[in-house]
Design a protein around this motif. Structure first.
Motif, PDB file in Angstrom:
ATOM      1  N   ARG A  33      35.616  35.401  36.745  1.00 25.28           N
ATOM      2  CA  ARG A  33      34.610  36.452  36.600  1.00 25.28           C
ATOM      3  C   ARG A  33      33.851  36.594  37.903  1.00 25.28           C
ATOM      4  O   ARG A  33      33.975  35.758  38.799  1.00 25.28           O
ATOM      5  CB  ARG A  33      33.654  36.134  35.443  1.00 25.28           C
ATOM      6  CG  ARG A  33      34.379  35.982  34.103  1.00 25.28           C
ATOM      7  CD  ARG A  33      33.416  35.610  32.994  1.00 25.28           C
ATOM      8  NE  ARG A  33      34.098  35.440  31.727  1.00 25.28           N
ATOM      9  CZ  ARG A  33      34.370  36.424  30.883  1.00 25.28           C
ATOM     10  NH1 ARG A  33      34.013  37.653  31.185  1.00 25.28           N
ATOM     11  NH2 ARG A  33      34.997  36.191  29.754  1.00 25.28           N
ATOM     12  N   ASP A  34      33.001  37.662  38.016  1.00 23.37           N
ATOM     13  CA  ASP A  34      32.334  37.863  39.306  1.00 23.37           C
ATOM     14  C   ASP A  34      31.071  37.016  39.465  1.00 23.37           C
ATOM     15  O   ASP A  34      30.570  36.850  40.574  1.00 23.37           O
ATOM     16  CB  ASP A  34      32.036  39.345  39.556  1.00 23.37           C
ATOM     17  CG  ASP A  34      31.021  39.943  38.590  1.00 23.37           C
ATOM     18  OD1 ASP A  34      30.329  39.190  37.882  1.00 23.37           O
ATOM     19  OD2 ASP A  34      30.926  41.173  38.545  1.00 23.37           O
ATOM     20  N   GLY A  35      30.530  36.465  38.381  1.00 25.34           N
ATOM     21  CA  GLY A  35      29.388  35.560  38.483  1.00 25.34           C
ATOM     22  C   GLY A  35      28.099  36.199  38.952  1.00 25.34           C
ATOM     23  O   GLY A  35      27.160  35.493  39.336  1.00 25.34           O
ATOM     24  N   LEU A 385      47.685  51.285  32.733  1.00 23.70           N
ATOM     25  CA  LEU A 385      47.795  51.780  34.099  1.00 23.70           C
ATOM     26  C   LEU A 385      49.245  51.862  34.557  1.00 23.70           C
ATOM     27  O   LEU A 385      49.644  52.824  35.226  1.00 23.70           O
ATOM     28  CB  LEU A 385      46.984  50.875  35.040  1.00 23.70           C
ATOM     29  CG  LEU A 385      46.947  51.275  36.516  1.00 23.70           C
ATOM     30  CD1 LEU A 385      46.362  52.674  36.681  1.00 23.70           C
ATOM     31  CD2 LEU A 385      46.138  50.262  37.325  1.00 23.70           C
ATOM     32  N   ASP A 386      50.051  50.878  34.218  1.00 25.31           N
ATOM     33  CA  ASP A 386      51.437  50.891  34.674  1.00 25.31           C
ATOM     34  C   ASP A 386      52.229  52.047  34.070  1.00 25.31           C
ATOM     35  O   ASP A 386      53.102  52.629  34.739  1.00 25.31           O
ATOM     36  CB  ASP A 386      52.109  49.549  34.362  1.00 25.31           C
ATOM     37  CG  ASP A 386      51.677  48.456  35.333  1.00 25.31           C
ATOM     38  OD1 ASP A 386      51.226  48.813  36.442  1.00 25.31           O
ATOM     39  OD2 ASP A 386      51.777  47.272  34.983  1.00 25.31           O
ATOM     40  N   ALA A 407      36.120  51.193  32.061  1.00 26.76           N
ATOM     41  CA  ALA A 407      37.523  51.527  32.301  1.00 26.76           C
ATOM     42  C   ALA A 407      37.871  51.299  33.769  1.00 26.76           C
ATOM     43  O   ALA A 407      38.946  50.767  34.095  1.00 26.76           O
ATOM     44  CB  ALA A 407      37.791  52.976  31.903  1.00 26.76           C
ATOM     45  N   PHE A 408      36.971  51.687  34.653  1.00 29.86           N
ATOM     46  CA  PHE A 408      37.159  51.450  36.087  1.00 29.86           C
ATOM     47  C   PHE A 408      37.309  49.965  36.371  1.00 29.86           C
ATOM     48  O   PHE A 408      38.204  49.536  37.113  1.00 29.86           O
ATOM     49  CB  PHE A 408      35.965  52.028  36.848  1.00 29.86           C
ATOM     50  CG  PHE A 408      36.010  51.821  38.340  1.00 29.86           C
ATOM     51  CD1 PHE A 408      36.583  52.766  39.173  1.00 29.86           C
ATOM     52  CD2 PHE A 408      35.478  50.670  38.922  1.00 29.86           C
ATOM     53  CE1 PHE A 408      36.618  52.578  40.549  1.00 29.86           C
ATOM     54  CE2 PHE A 408      35.515  50.471  40.282  1.00 29.86           C
ATOM     55  CZ  PHE A 408      36.083  51.423  41.097  1.00 29.86           C
ATOM     56  N   GLN A 409      36.437  49.145  35.780  1.00 38.01           N
ATOM     57  CA  GLN A 409      36.487  47.706  36.030  1.00 38.01           C
ATOM     58  C   GLN A 409      37.771  47.087  35.478  1.00 38.01           C
ATOM     59  O   GLN A 409      38.339  46.170  36.079  1.00 38.01           O
ATOM     60  CB  GLN A 409      35.258  47.020  35.419  1.00 38.01           C
ATOM     61  CG  GLN A 409      33.923  47.458  36.009  1.00 38.01           C
ATOM     62  CD  GLN A 409      33.801  47.201  37.498  1.00 38.01           C
ATOM     63  OE1 GLN A 409      34.553  46.415  38.071  1.00 38.01           O
ATOM     64  NE2 GLN A 409      32.855  47.865  38.148  1.00 38.01           N
ATOM     65  N   ALA A 413      40.514  45.222  37.823  1.00 40.89           N
ATOM     66  CA  ALA A 413      40.990  43.864  37.580  1.00 40.89           C
ATOM     67  C   ALA A 413      42.515  43.805  37.577  1.00 40.89           C
ATOM     68  O   ALA A 413      43.118  42.875  38.116  1.00 40.89           O
ATOM     69  CB  ALA A 413      40.437  43.349  36.251  1.00 40.89           C
ATOM     70  N   VAL A 414      43.149  44.813  36.985  1.00 38.73           N
ATOM     71  CA  VAL A 414      44.612  44.886  36.982  1.00 38.73           C
ATOM     72  C   VAL A 414      45.164  44.952  38.396  1.00 38.73           C
ATOM     73  O   VAL A 414      46.187  44.340  38.725  1.00 38.73           O
ATOM     74  CB  VAL A 414      45.091  46.096  36.160  1.00 38.73           C
ATOM     75  CG1 VAL A 414      46.587  46.346  36.356  1.00 38.73           C
ATOM     76  CG2 VAL A 414      44.779  45.908  34.680  1.00 38.73           C
ATOM     77  N   LEU A 415      44.451  45.665  39.262  1.00 39.09           N
ATOM     78  CA  LEU A 415      44.895  45.851  40.640  1.00 39.09           C
ATOM     79  C   LEU A 415      44.485  44.712  41.561  1.00 39.09           C
ATOM     80  O   LEU A 415      44.695  44.778  42.766  1.00 39.09           O
ATOM     81  CB  LEU A 415      44.367  47.178  41.179  1.00 39.09           C
ATOM     82  CG  LEU A 415      44.910  48.428  40.484  1.00 39.09           C
ATOM     83  CD1 LEU A 415      44.150  49.659  40.921  1.00 39.09           C
ATOM     84  CD2 LEU A 415      46.391  48.582  40.770  1.00 39.09           C
TER      85      LEU A 415
END
Length: 419
Positions: A33-35, A385-386, A407-409, A413-415
């Motif tokens: 996670r970004d913390g 996304l794929d 949705a952006f986040q 994360a996928v990318l």
């Protein structure tokens, strides 16, 4: 400000809170996670006054508005780089009390802090941090099930700014609600930053009468309220500074909205004594902001990520889409950070997408699909996304992804959590 000396000046309880909170943030990052929030949450539970203690003796800039907070925070941080001092910032968008606390905890020796702040929390954060500068970008409808009505927010801003006479406000004079809120401050730098979305500002915030508009200029025929005279102005791709000199911006970030954000950043830099030439050199080096505008290759397709979370934001984002035939993936969620209510989709004009290959994803893709059908925009639903990438590659080598916050986040994360 020396890191160790600043820590030593904190009360014992506050030092313990920052240590434990920092450890929690480290564990969070190690877990993927970004913390950026958990450290502040734990620190504030141990010491409720931690934010004020951490902000003491710093020059704090608070940045708020409905749209553009994260980008403007990043640009201001870049514009202040020539000062040669460490700058604390929450550039990934954790913009409530815990996020601000985490940002200051991570940089205890930084004498300057540039902090994105949720528009609802500005009064409390002004009181807690005693800022040197407050930046007011814009106010428009956004997440009505979570945030307050925007006229109420403007009134709260106005009251908060009247209580800090030593604070300089840098405000967008083209937004009537922002101008009214900022006019209670003792020191205001007015910037002509533009206002594309006007559906929430046809009435005078002072008396409620209809506003008369002439381009970006506005005035009330009843109470005499009008657009303040500006010191900084965006004119095409140029910034006009207080001396009247025009200088090309030449940004790598796309769109008029980002040029407006850059002019705001230059006005803040001036308040810190940074010359426009030095600040512009730093702004021109910014290519992405917390994943926004980043281009990533996936499965042989060039993907560009764009964020839009409300009608005003979608209006700006649609303007910077790559031209056809590049397909467009639109994605909408309705989680807590997004707001549960998706009725705002009906305030966005999607007709300009009629000649595009449009893909629709996200947890609330059916809501968006109904809206596109009403505007007679052809589309295809996708599950992830794929799937969107595979469909896009049959048309063009690139894909524009326009998504709201969560949705952006998820796509980011996928990318690989692009920067």
């Amino acid at each position: 400000m020396d890191q160790n000396s600043h820590r030593s000046r904190l009360p014992m309880r506050a030092r313990l809170a920052t240590t434990v909170g920092g450890a929690a943030a480290t564990v969070s990052r190690l877990a993927g996670r970004d913390g950026s929030v958990i450290g502040g949450i734990i620190g504030l539970r141990l010491e409720p006054g931690l934010l004020s203690l951490l902000a003491a003796d710093r020059q704090v800039v608070l940045v708020t508005g409905t749209n553009g907070k994260t980008t403007t925070t990043r640009l201001i941080t870049a514009a202040l780089t020539p000062l040669g001092q460490e700058i604390a910032s929450n550039i990934y968008g954790a913009n409530m009390e815990a996020g601000l606390t985490s940002a200051l905890s991570r940089a205890p020796g930084a004498p300057i802090a540039v902090l994105e702040t949720d528009e609802k929390y500005i009064p409390a954060m002004v009181k807690a941090t005693n800022p040197k500068v407050v930046v007011l970008l814009n106010l428009s409808r956004d997440q009505m099930d979570r945030a307050a009505e925007i006229w109420l927010l403007a009134r709260r801003w106005r009251e908060a700014l009247a209580a800090v006479p030593g604070c300089r406000v840098v405000a967008n004079a083209d937004d009537p609600l922002v101008a009214w809120a900022a006019s209670s401050a003792r020191q205001v730098t007015w910037v002509a930053a533009g206002q594309r979305w006007r559906e929430d500002s046809w009435c005078c915030p002072n008396c409620g009468s209809h506003l008369h508009r002439d381009g970006d200029d506005w005035a009330c025929g009843e109470c005499g309220g009008r657009r303040p005279p500006v010191s900084w102005m965006l004119s095409g791709d140029q910034v006009i500074d207080p001396s009247g000199r025009a200088t090309p911006l030449d940004l790598k970030l796309p769109g008029r909205a980002n040029r407006s954000n850059a002019v705001i950043a230059l006005a803040v830099a001036q308040a810190f004594g940074v010359h426009i030439t030095q600040a512009l050199g730093e702004l021109r080096a910014v290519t992405s902001v917390a994943g926004r505008y980043t281009q990533v290759n996936r499965r042989g397709c060039e993907i560009r990520l764009l964020l839009a979370k409300n009608p005003a934001g979608w209006l700006e984002a649609l303007d910077v889409l790559a031209p056809a035939p590049a397909p467009v993936l639109l994605a909408v969620n309705a989680q807590g950070p997004d707001g549960r209510d998706t009725s705002w989709l009906w305030d966005v004009d999607y007709r300009r997408l009629r000649d595009r290959n449009v893909l629709v994803g996200g947890e609330r893709k059916l809501d968006l699909a109904v809206r596109l059908e009403a505007d007679e925009v052809p589309f295809r639903l996708v599950n992830d996304l794929d799937e969107a990438v595979d469909l896009a590659r049959t048309v063009a080598p690139n894909l524009e992804v326009l998504a709201n916050y969560t949705a952006f986040q998820q796509y980011r994360a996928v990318l690989g959590r692009t920067q």
